[in-house]
Design a protein around this motif. Sequence first.
Motif, PDB file in Angstrom:
ATOM      1  N   SER A   1     -18.630  16.787 -18.465  1.00 46.02           N
ATOM      2  CA  SER A   1     -18.832  14.827 -19.816  1.00 46.02           C
ATOM      3  C   SER A   1     -19.780  14.045 -19.110  1.00 46.02           C
ATOM      4  O   SER A   1     -20.436  12.992 -20.099  1.00 46.02           O
ATOM      5  N   ILE A   2     -19.982  14.005 -17.612  1.00 44.22           N
ATOM      6  CA  ILE A   2     -20.970  13.162 -17.464  1.00 44.22           C
ATOM      7  C   ILE A   2     -22.109  13.491 -17.430  1.00 44.22           C
ATOM      8  O   ILE A   2     -23.066  12.875 -17.848  1.00 44.22           O
ATOM      9  N   ALA A   3     -22.013  15.022 -18.010  1.00 42.86           N
ATOM     10  CA  ALA A   3     -23.701  15.664 -17.339  1.00 42.86           C
ATOM     11  C   ALA A   3     -24.095  15.326 -19.199  1.00 42.86           C
ATOM     12  O   ALA A   3     -25.383  14.881 -20.025  1.00 42.86           O
ATOM     13  N   GLY A   4     -23.241  15.263 -19.835  1.00 45.80           N
ATOM     14  CA  GLY A   4     -22.884  15.548 -21.535  1.00 45.80           C
ATOM     15  C   GLY A   4     -23.451  13.470 -21.975  1.00 45.80           C
ATOM     16  O   GLY A   4     -24.481  13.544 -22.919  1.00 45.80           O
ATOM     17  N   VAL A   5     -23.073  12.508 -21.102  1.00 40.89           N
ATOM     18  CA  VAL A   5     -23.324  11.564 -21.492  1.00 40.89           C
ATOM     19  C   VAL A   5     -24.970  11.078 -20.716  1.00 40.89           C
ATOM     20  O   VAL A   5     -25.588  10.442 -21.788  1.00 40.89           O
ATOM     21  N   TRP A   6     -24.727  11.575 -19.648  1.00 43.10           N
ATOM     22  CA  TRP A   6     -26.536  11.455 -18.590  1.00 43.10           C
ATOM     23  C   TRP A   6     -27.508  11.990 -19.852  1.00 43.10           C
ATOM     24  O   TRP A   6     -28.486  10.841 -20.203  1.00 43.10           O
ATOM     25  N   LEU A   7     -27.468  12.343 -20.414  1.00 44.28           N
ATOM     26  CA  LEU A   7     -28.571  13.670 -21.094  1.00 44.28           C
ATOM     27  C   LEU A   7     -28.722  12.423 -22.596  1.00 44.28           C
ATOM     28  O   LEU A   7     -29.668  12.583 -23.469  1.00 44.28           O
ATOM     29  N   LEU A   8     -27.851  12.352 -23.535  1.00 41.90           N
ATOM     30  CA  LEU A   8     -28.114  11.533 -24.383  1.00 41.90           C
ATOM     31  C   LEU A   8     -28.284  10.354 -24.162  1.00 41.90           C
ATOM     32  O   LEU A   8     -29.699   9.122 -25.330  1.00 41.90           O
ATOM     33  N   VAL A   9     -27.762   9.571 -23.282  1.00 42.72           N
ATOM     34  CA  VAL A   9     -28.656   8.122 -23.020  1.00 42.72           C
ATOM     35  C   VAL A   9     -30.277   8.409 -22.819  1.00 42.72           C
ATOM     36  O   VAL A   9     -30.497   8.039 -23.331  1.00 42.72           O
ATOM     37  N   ALA A  10     -30.356   9.162 -21.793  1.00 40.38           N
ATOM     38  CA  ALA A  10     -31.271   9.706 -21.426  1.00 40.38           C
ATOM     39  C   ALA A  10     -32.482   9.937 -22.484  1.00 40.38           C
ATOM     40  O   ALA A  10     -33.413   9.240 -22.842  1.00 40.38           O
ATOM     41  N   SER A  11     -31.598  11.088 -23.686  1.00 47.84           N
ATOM     42  CA  SER A  11     -32.899  11.200 -24.595  1.00 47.84           C
ATOM     43  C   SER A  11     -32.884  10.139 -25.599  1.00 47.84           C
ATOM     44  O   SER A  11     -34.323   9.608 -26.351  1.00 47.84           O
ATOM     45  N   SER A  12     -31.998   8.642 -26.011  1.00 48.06           N
ATOM     46  CA  SER A  12     -31.857   7.953 -26.296  1.00 48.06           C
ATOM     47  C   SER A  12     -33.101   6.775 -26.060  1.00 48.06           C
ATOM     48  O   SER A  12     -32.750   5.419 -27.028  1.00 48.06           O
ATOM     49  N   ARG A  13     -33.365   6.807 -25.129  1.00 47.37           N
ATOM     50  CA  ARG A  13     -34.570   6.202 -24.099  1.00 47.37           C
ATOM     51  C   ARG A  13     -36.315   6.065 -24.536  1.00 47.37           C
ATOM     52  O   ARG A  13     -36.644   5.420 -24.989  1.00 47.37           O
ATOM     53  N   GLN A  14     -36.497   7.183 -25.412  1.00 46.13           N
ATOM     54  CA  GLN A  14     -37.551   7.744 -25.630  1.00 46.13           C
ATOM     55  C   GLN A  14     -38.001   7.223 -26.952  1.00 46.13           C
ATOM     56  O   GLN A  14     -36.895   7.467 -28.150  1.00 46.13           O
TER      57      GLN A  14
ATOM     58  N   ILE B   1     -55.357  -1.048 -46.872  1.00 43.08           N
ATOM     59  CA  ILE B   1     -54.671  -1.548 -45.672  1.00 43.08           C
ATOM     60  C   ILE B   1     -55.806  -1.351 -44.044  1.00 43.08           C
ATOM     61  O   ILE B   1     -56.635  -0.856 -43.939  1.00 43.08           O
ATOM     62  N   SER B   2     -55.387  -2.694 -43.415  1.00 45.24           N
ATOM     63  CA  SER B   2     -55.954  -2.742 -42.395  1.00 45.24           C
ATOM     64  C   SER B   2     -55.120  -2.896 -41.447  1.00 45.24           C
ATOM     65  O   SER B   2     -53.891  -3.373 -41.429  1.00 45.24           O
ATOM     66  N   SER B   3     -55.445  -3.901 -40.290  1.00 46.09           N
ATOM     67  CA  SER B   3     -54.450  -3.378 -39.110  1.00 46.09           C
ATOM     68  C   SER B   3     -53.824  -5.132 -38.632  1.00 46.09           C
ATOM     69  O   SER B   3     -52.732  -5.341 -38.287  1.00 46.09           O
ATOM     70  N   ALA B   4     -54.855  -5.848 -39.586  1.00 44.18           N
ATOM     71  CA  ALA B   4     -54.214  -7.119 -40.054  1.00 44.18           C
ATOM     72  C   ALA B   4     -52.287  -7.195 -40.442  1.00 44.18           C
ATOM     73  O   ALA B   4     -51.692  -8.127 -40.459  1.00 44.18           O
ATOM     74  N   GLU B   5     -52.568  -5.982 -41.616  1.00 49.45           N
ATOM     75  CA  GLU B   5     -50.965  -5.663 -42.083  1.00 49.45           C
ATOM     76  C   GLU B   5     -49.847  -5.028 -41.350  1.00 49.45           C
ATOM     77  O   GLU B   5     -48.850  -4.774 -41.778  1.00 49.45           O
ATOM     78  N   LEU B   6     -50.335  -4.816 -39.976  1.00 47.92           N
ATOM     79  CA  LEU B   6     -49.649  -3.524 -39.388  1.00 47.92           C
ATOM     80  C   LEU B   6     -49.108  -3.977 -38.088  1.00 47.92           C
ATOM     81  O   LEU B   6     -50.360  -5.061 -37.433  1.00 47.92           O
ATOM     82  N   ARG B   7     -48.048  -3.769 -37.447  1.00 47.56           N
ATOM     83  CA  ARG B   7     -48.292  -4.205 -36.422  1.00 47.56           C
ATOM     84  C   ARG B   7     -47.467  -2.516 -35.577  1.00 47.56           C
ATOM     85  O   ARG B   7     -46.791  -2.001 -36.199  1.00 47.56           O
ATOM     86  N   VAL B   8     -47.490  -2.373 -33.759  1.00 48.21           N
ATOM     87  CA  VAL B   8     -47.570  -1.454 -33.110  1.00 48.21           C
ATOM     88  C   VAL B   8     -45.754  -1.321 -32.912  1.00 48.21           C
ATOM     89  O   VAL B   8     -45.971  -2.335 -32.275  1.00 48.21           O
ATOM     90  N   VAL B   9     -45.384  -1.093 -33.370  1.00 52.08           N
ATOM     91  CA  VAL B   9     -43.313  -0.716 -32.778  1.00 52.08           C
ATOM     92  C   VAL B   9     -42.873   0.368 -32.223  1.00 52.08           C
ATOM     93  O   VAL B   9     -43.487   1.532 -32.849  1.00 52.08           O
ATOM     94  N   ASP B  10     -42.396   0.104 -30.802  1.00 55.90           N
ATOM     95  CA  ASP B  10     -41.841   1.519 -30.634  1.00 55.90           C
ATOM     96  C   ASP B  10     -39.920   2.001 -31.135  1.00 55.90           C
ATOM     97  O   ASP B  10     -39.650   0.755 -30.503  1.00 55.90           O
ATOM     98  N   VAL B  11     -40.671   2.739 -31.599  1.00 54.05           N
ATOM     99  CA  VAL B  11     -39.036   3.412 -32.664  1.00 54.05           C
ATOM    100  C   VAL B  11     -38.347   4.118 -31.730  1.00 54.05           C
ATOM    101  O   VAL B  11     -39.124   5.703 -31.845  1.00 54.05           O
ATOM    102  N   GLY B  12     -37.244   4.533 -31.427  1.00 53.58           N
ATOM    103  CA  GLY B  12     -36.340   5.553 -30.952  1.00 53.58           C
ATOM    104  C   GLY B  12     -36.267   6.671 -32.563  1.00 53.58           C
ATOM    105  O   GLY B  12     -35.125   6.420 -33.082  1.00 53.58           O
ATOM    106  N   LEU B  13     -37.482   7.770 -32.945  1.00 55.93           N
ATOM    107  CA  LEU B  13     -37.057   8.517 -34.050  1.00 55.93           C
ATOM    108  C   LEU B  13     -36.538   9.950 -33.622  1.00 55.93           C
ATOM    109  O   LEU B  13     -36.472  10.414 -34.957  1.00 55.93           O
ATOM    110  N   GLY B  14     -36.569  10.326 -32.565  1.00 60.12           N
ATOM    111  CA  GLY B  14     -36.069  11.678 -31.885  1.00 60.12           C
ATOM    112  C   GLY B  14     -37.729  12.480 -32.916  1.00 60.12           C
ATOM    113  O   GLY B  14     -38.684  12.576 -32.615  1.00 60.12           O
ATOM    114  N   PRO B  15     -36.464  13.125 -33.259  1.00 63.73           N
ATOM    115  CA  PRO B  15     -37.594  14.780 -33.835  1.00 63.73           C
ATOM    116  C   PRO B  15     -38.582  14.524 -34.867  1.00 63.73           C
ATOM    117  O   PRO B  15     -39.543  15.228 -35.378  1.00 63.73           O
TER     118      PRO B  15
END
Length: 114
Positions: A26-39, A56-70
């Motif tokens: 259980s501890i290992a599973g939770v640790w892996l789940l939390v670690a993968s959600s931080r990517q 489309i130019s860079s003025a209309e867009l911005r870079v965001v970090d999102v956890g999308l997984g695969p």
Amino acid sequence: MIRSRAHRRFYGDLRFVIGVLLVIASIAGVWLLVASSRQTSPVLQATRTVLPGETISSAELRVVDVGLGPVADEYLTPQSLDPGTVAVRTLSAGEIVPPSPQWATPTMSARRPW
């Protein structure tokens, strides 16, 4: 005559060993789940509504970090935006920019479809 139970060591009991293994799993599973959600992956997000036919130019867009997984590879990254790219559908403000096949190449006409 009353017989007393033989005292076994509790750590030699199979139920105790199984319980310890379940706690460790259980501890290992939770640790892996939390670690993968931080990517996270950097993707582009619209800062305003972009209409079909607009370039489309860079003025209309911005870079965001999102956890999308695969599915992170299915969204437009800062490196994959070509200069002069034209929108072929409406992109709402705050929307993560979808895969590039939904965008016109720079060689296509920039005129509005209507």
